[in-house]
Design a protein around this motif. Structure first.
Motif, mmCIF file in Angstrom:
data_model
loop_
_atom_site.group_PDB
_atom_site.id
_atom_site.type_symbol
_atom_site.label_atom_id
_atom_site.label_comp_id
_atom_site.label_asym_id
_atom_site.label_seq_id
_atom_site.Cartn_x
_atom_site.Cartn_y
_atom_site.Cartn_z
ATOM 1 N N LEU A 1 -51.165 -48.446 -6.343
ATOM 2 C CA LEU A 1 -50.928 -48.692 -5.904
ATOM 3 C C LEU A 1 -49.338 -48.822 -4.795
ATOM 4 C CD1 LEU A 1 -47.267 -46.692 -9.249
ATOM 5 C CD2 LEU A 1 -48.713 -49.360 -8.738
ATOM 6 N N ASN A 2 -49.901 -47.695 -3.804
ATOM 7 C CA ASN A 2 -49.749 -48.061 -2.489
ATOM 8 C C ASN A 2 -50.582 -48.970 -1.502
ATOM 9 O OD1 ASN A 2 -47.565 -45.682 -2.391
ATOM 10 N ND2 ASN A 2 -49.087 -44.455 -1.953
ATOM 11 N N ALA A 3 -51.568 -49.158 -2.391
ATOM 12 C CA ALA A 3 -52.255 -49.981 -2.205
ATOM 13 C C ALA A 3 -52.430 -51.597 -2.274
ATOM 14 C CB ALA A 3 -54.030 -49.898 -2.008
ATOM 15 N N GLN A 4 -52.094 -51.726 -3.384
ATOM 16 C CA GLN A 4 -51.446 -52.771 -4.060
ATOM 17 C C GLN A 4 -50.296 -53.182 -3.532
ATOM 18 O OE1 GLN A 4 -52.198 -53.713 -8.343
ATOM 19 N NE2 GLN A 4 -52.426 -51.428 -8.318
ATOM 20 N N MET A 5 -49.395 -52.306 -2.809
ATOM 21 C CA MET A 5 -48.196 -52.836 -2.375
ATOM 22 C C MET A 5 -48.455 -53.709 -0.511
ATOM 23 S SD MET A 5 -44.514 -53.273 -2.095
ATOM 24 C CE MET A 5 -44.600 -52.586 -3.838
ATOM 25 N N ASP A 6 -49.816 -52.503 -0.077
ATOM 26 C CA ASP A 6 -49.707 -53.253 1.327
ATOM 27 C C ASP A 6 -49.892 -54.526 1.410
ATOM 28 O OD1 ASP A 6 -49.340 -50.841 2.286
ATOM 29 O OD2 ASP A 6 -50.696 -50.086 2.640
ATOM 30 N N GLU A 7 -51.164 -54.847 0.158
ATOM 31 C CA GLU A 7 -51.830 -56.090 0.175
ATOM 32 C C GLU A 7 -50.523 -56.799 -0.066
ATOM 33 O OE1 GLU A 7 -53.960 -58.850 0.280
ATOM 34 O OE2 GLU A 7 -54.577 -57.638 1.543
ATOM 35 N N ALA A 8 -49.830 -56.459 -1.699
ATOM 36 C CA ALA A 8 -48.413 -57.900 -1.679
ATOM 37 C C ALA A 8 -47.993 -57.775 -0.066
ATOM 38 C CB ALA A 8 -48.073 -57.212 -2.348
ATOM 39 N N GLU A 9 -47.454 -57.080 0.479
ATOM 40 C CA GLU A 9 -46.960 -57.292 2.052
ATOM 41 C C GLU A 9 -47.522 -57.866 2.877
ATOM 42 O OE1 GLU A 9 -43.409 -56.718 1.763
ATOM 43 O OE2 GLU A 9 -43.045 -54.568 1.022
ATOM 44 N N ALA A 10 -49.017 -57.866 2.959
ATOM 45 C CA ALA A 10 -49.677 -58.296 4.228
ATOM 46 C C ALA A 10 -50.147 -60.143 3.340
ATOM 47 C CB ALA A 10 -50.806 -57.839 4.118
ATOM 48 N N GLU A 11 -49.713 -60.379 2.386
ATOM 49 C CA GLU A 11 -49.582 -61.591 1.779
ATOM 50 C C GLU A 11 -48.535 -62.414 1.702
ATOM 51 O OE1 GLU A 11 -50.786 -64.907 0.289
ATOM 52 O OE2 GLU A 11 -52.310 -63.247 0.826
ATOM 53 N N LYS A 12 -47.322 -61.365 1.519
ATOM 54 C CA LYS A 12 -46.128 -62.413 2.048
ATOM 55 C C LYS A 12 -46.230 -62.237 2.879
ATOM 56 C CE LYS A 12 -41.260 -61.124 0.932
ATOM 57 N NZ LYS A 12 -40.668 -61.498 2.132
ATOM 58 N N GLN A 13 -46.411 -61.822 4.088
ATOM 59 C CA GLN A 13 -46.087 -62.059 5.389
ATOM 60 C C GLN A 13 -47.072 -63.485 6.297
ATOM 61 O OE1 GLN A 13 -47.407 -59.419 8.043
ATOM 62 N NE2 GLN A 13 -46.247 -60.012 10.014
ATOM 63 N N ARG A 14 -48.010 -62.945 5.163
ATOM 64 C CA ARG A 14 -48.963 -64.416 5.594
ATOM 65 C C ARG A 14 -47.951 -65.868 5.534
ATOM 66 N NH1 ARG A 14 -53.133 -60.974 4.163
ATOM 67 N NH2 ARG A 14 -53.417 -61.842 2.395
ATOM 68 N N ALA A 15 -47.606 -66.173 3.989
ATOM 69 C CA ALA A 15 -46.989 -66.799 3.533
ATOM 70 C C ALA A 15 -45.938 -67.546 3.736
ATOM 71 C CB ALA A 15 -46.393 -66.833 1.853
ATOM 72 N N ASP A 16 -45.288 -65.804 4.741
ATOM 73 C CA ASP A 16 -43.490 -66.145 5.244
ATOM 74 C C ASP A 16 -44.020 -67.046 6.407
ATOM 75 O OD1 ASP A 16 -41.969 -65.536 3.814
ATOM 76 O OD2 ASP A 16 -41.915 -63.438 4.214
ATOM 77 N N GLU A 17 -44.939 -67.265 7.355
ATOM 78 C CA GLU A 17 -45.453 -67.461 8.680
ATOM 79 C C GLU A 17 -46.256 -69.024 8.411
ATOM 80 O OE1 GLU A 17 -48.737 -64.484 9.771
ATOM 81 O OE2 GLU A 17 -47.193 -63.520 10.236
ATOM 82 N N ALA A 18 -46.789 -69.301 6.970
ATOM 83 C CA ALA A 18 -47.220 -69.903 6.862
ATOM 84 C C ALA A 18 -45.996 -71.521 6.642
ATOM 85 C CB ALA A 18 -47.877 -70.914 5.672
ATOM 86 N N ARG A 19 -45.357 -71.141 5.517
ATOM 87 C CA ARG A 19 -43.869 -71.268 5.843
ATOM 88 C C ARG A 19 -43.000 -72.297 6.965
ATOM 89 N NH1 ARG A 19 -39.548 -68.498 2.355
ATOM 90 N NH2 ARG A 19 -39.451 -67.482 4.297
ATOM 91 N N ASP A 20 -43.033 -71.207 7.601
ATOM 92 C CA ASP A 20 -42.224 -71.219 8.659
ATOM 93 C C ASP A 20 -43.351 -72.330 9.740
ATOM 94 O OD1 ASP A 20 -40.533 -69.177 8.275
ATOM 95 O OD2 ASP A 20 -41.273 -67.467 9.753
ATOM 96 N N GLU A 21 -44.344 -72.208 10.064
ATOM 97 C CA GLU A 21 -45.595 -73.331 10.153
ATOM 98 C C GLU A 21 -45.037 -74.543 10.211
ATOM 99 O OE1 GLU A 21 -49.622 -72.072 10.339
ATOM 100 O OE2 GLU A 21 -48.972 -70.192 11.433
ATOM 101 N N ALA A 22 -45.213 -74.591 8.605
ATOM 102 C CA ALA A 22 -44.992 -76.097 7.776
ATOM 103 C C ALA A 22 -43.323 -76.624 8.424
ATOM 104 C CB ALA A 22 -45.291 -75.958 6.359
ATOM 105 N N GLU A 23 -42.818 -75.821 8.268
ATOM 106 C CA GLU A 23 -41.579 -76.445 8.695
ATOM 107 C C GLU A 23 -40.987 -77.119 10.517
ATOM 108 O OE1 GLU A 23 -38.437 -72.830 7.904
ATOM 109 O OE2 GLU A 23 -38.175 -73.675 5.234
#
Length: 373
Positions: free
Chosen positions: A156-178
Motif C-alpha cells: 500500500l505504501n508503494a502504491q500510494m507513493d506512485e499515486a502521489e507522484a502521478e498526481k504531482q505530474r498531473a498537477d504540473e502538466a495542468r499548470d503548464e497547459a493553463e
C-alpha cells in the motif's frame, strides 16, 4: 470614353494610391498568421487544459481509492498487530518446549522404552509428534502474521507513493497547459488590438483618399484589384473603428439555421448579379469550412463587380489563375482557399496577402461590403 476623362481617372487613381501609401506608412503590420489561426491554437490549448484536468481528476481518484483501501485494510493490520503479542508468546513457549524436548532426549528414550506394548508405544510417539507439530505451527503462525503485515503495509505504501507522484505530474502538466492557454489569450488580445488599429488606419486612409480625389477633380476614388479591375474605394460606416468588428461571424453547430439565415441574406445582396441565387452555396461552403459567410461574396463584389467582370471563367475573386466550369464549383474552391490561407475571416494581414499593392483600399472596401450583407 474621352482621353480627358481617362486622364482624370488616372490622376484620381494616382492621388488615391499616393494618399493611401503616405497615410499607411505607420500602420502596424500584423503577422501573417491570422487571428483565426491563433484562435485555433487557443482551442487546442483549451483542449490540452481539459485533458490535463481529466488526468488530475483520475490521479485524485486513484489517491482516494488507495486511501479507502488503506482504511479498509487498517482493520486487518490492527487485527494482525493485536494478534502478534499472543502469537509471540505462543511461539516463545513452543520454542522453549522444543528446546527442552531436544535437550531431554534421554528422558524421551526412557519414555518410549517404558511402554508396555506396541500400541502404547505408538500412542506415545503420536503424542510427541502432536506436541512438536503444534509448537512448530505456533512459530509458523508468528512468521506468517509478521510477513503479511509487512507485505500489506509495503504494498500500500508503494502504491500510494506512485499515486502521489502521478498526481504531482498531473498537477504540473495542468499548470503548464493553463499557462500556455493564458499566453495564447494574451496573444489574441494583442493581435485583436493590432487588427483594430490597422483597420482604423485603413479606413481613415480610405476616407482621406476620397477627400483628396474629391477636392482635386471630383472623381470617385478607385484602386486596382488583384484581378486587374478598377474598383471603387468604399469606406465602411463603423460606430467605433477602434474596436474589433462586432459582427464577426463564425458558423455554429446548427447547420440548418446557419444556412437558412445566411443564404437569404446573401441572396438579397447578390440580387441582379451573375452570382444571383448562389446564397445557399456560399452559406453551405462557409459552414463546412468555418468561414465568415460574407467574406467570399464581398470579395467578389470588390474584385469583379459581383461576377460581372471576371478575368477568367467563373473567377469572380482574382483568385490566382484559376477558372471553373460553374459558380458552385468556384464558390466552394474559393471559400476553401479562404479557410486554408486566411483563417476564414477578414484581417488586415489577410488583405496585405490578398491584394499587396492596395491592401488598405481592398480591406476597407471588402469590409464595407461585408457590413452591407
Amino acid at each position: 470614353m474621352s482621353s480627358e476623362t481617362t486622364s482624370r481617372g488616372r490622376r484620381a487613381r494616382a492621388l488615391v494610391t499616393v494618399g493611401l501609401a503616405g497615410l499607411l506608412a505607420t500602420v502596424p503590420t500584423l503577422p501573417m498568421t491570422a487571428l483565426a489561426d491563433t484562435a485555433a491554437e487557443l482551442q487546442s490549448a483549451q483542449q490540452a487544459v481539459q485533458e490535463a484536468n481529466q488526468a488530475c481528476e483520475q490521479a485524485d481518484a486513484r489517491v482516494e481509492e488507495l486511501d479507502a483501501q488503506i482504511e479498509a485494510n487498517q482493520d486487518r493490520i490492527d487485527d494482525i498487530e493485536a494478534q502478534l503479542p499472543e502469537a509471540q508468546d505462543r511461539a516463545t513457549d513452543s520454542l522453549r518446549t522444543l528446546y527442552k524436548m531436544q535437550q531431554g532426549s534421554g528422558s524421551l528414550v526412557e519414555l518410549l522404552l517404558s511402554a508396555d506394548n506396541f500400541y502404547e508405544l505408538v500412542s506415545t510417539i503420536q503424542y510427541l509428534d502432536v506436541i512438536q507439530s503444534r509448537n512448530s505451527e505456533a512459530v509458523s503462525e508468528l512468521v506468517s502474521l509478521t510477513d503479511e503485515l509487512a507485505l500489506t503495509q509495503a504494498s500500500l505504501n508503494a502504491q500510494m507513493d506512485e499515486a502521489e507522484a502521478e498526481k504531482q505530474r498531473a498537477d504540473e502538466a495542468r499548470d503548464e497547459a493553463e499557462e500556455a492557454r493564458d499566453q495564447l489569450k494574451a496573444k489574441i488580445a494583442a493581435q485583436a488590438a493590432a487588427e483594430a488599429a490597422a483597420r482604423k488606419a485603413a479606413i481613415e486612409a480610405a476616407q482621406r483618399a476620397a477627400e483628396l480625389a474629391a477636392q482635386s477633380e471630383q472623381q470617385t476614388p478607385t484602386f486596382t484589384t488583384e484581378s486587374g479591375n478598377d474598383a471603387t474605394v468604399e469606406v465602411p460606416d463603423l460606430p467605433d473603428p477602434d474596436l474589433p468588428d462586432p459582427d464577426i461571424v463564425v458558423p455554429g453547430s446548427d447547420k440548418d439555421a446557419f444556412v437558412s439565415e445566411w443564404s437569404a441574406r446573401i441572396d438579397a445582396y447578390l440580387a441582379g448579379s451573375p452570382l444571383a441565387g448562389q446564397g445557399t452555396t456560399f452559406a453551405e461552403a462557409a459552414w463546412e469550412y468555418g468561414c465568415d459567410p460574407r467574406l467570399s461574396p464581398a470579395i467578389s463584389t470588390v474584385e469583379s463587380s459581383t461576377g460581372r467582370v471576371c478575368f477568367l471563367p467563373h473567377n469572380a475573386w482574382g483568385w490566382g489563375s484559376s477558372s471553373w466550369s460553374s459558380w458552385e464549383e468556384a464558390i466552394w474552391a474559393h471559400v476553401a482557399g479562404l479557410a486554408a490561407g486566411y483563417g476564414g475571416q477578414l484581417t488586415y494581414a489577410g488583405a496585405q496577402k490578398y491584394c499587396p499593392p492596395n491592401a488598405d483600399a481592398w480591406y476597407a472596401s471588402v469590409l464595407a461590403n461585408m457590413l452591407s450583407i
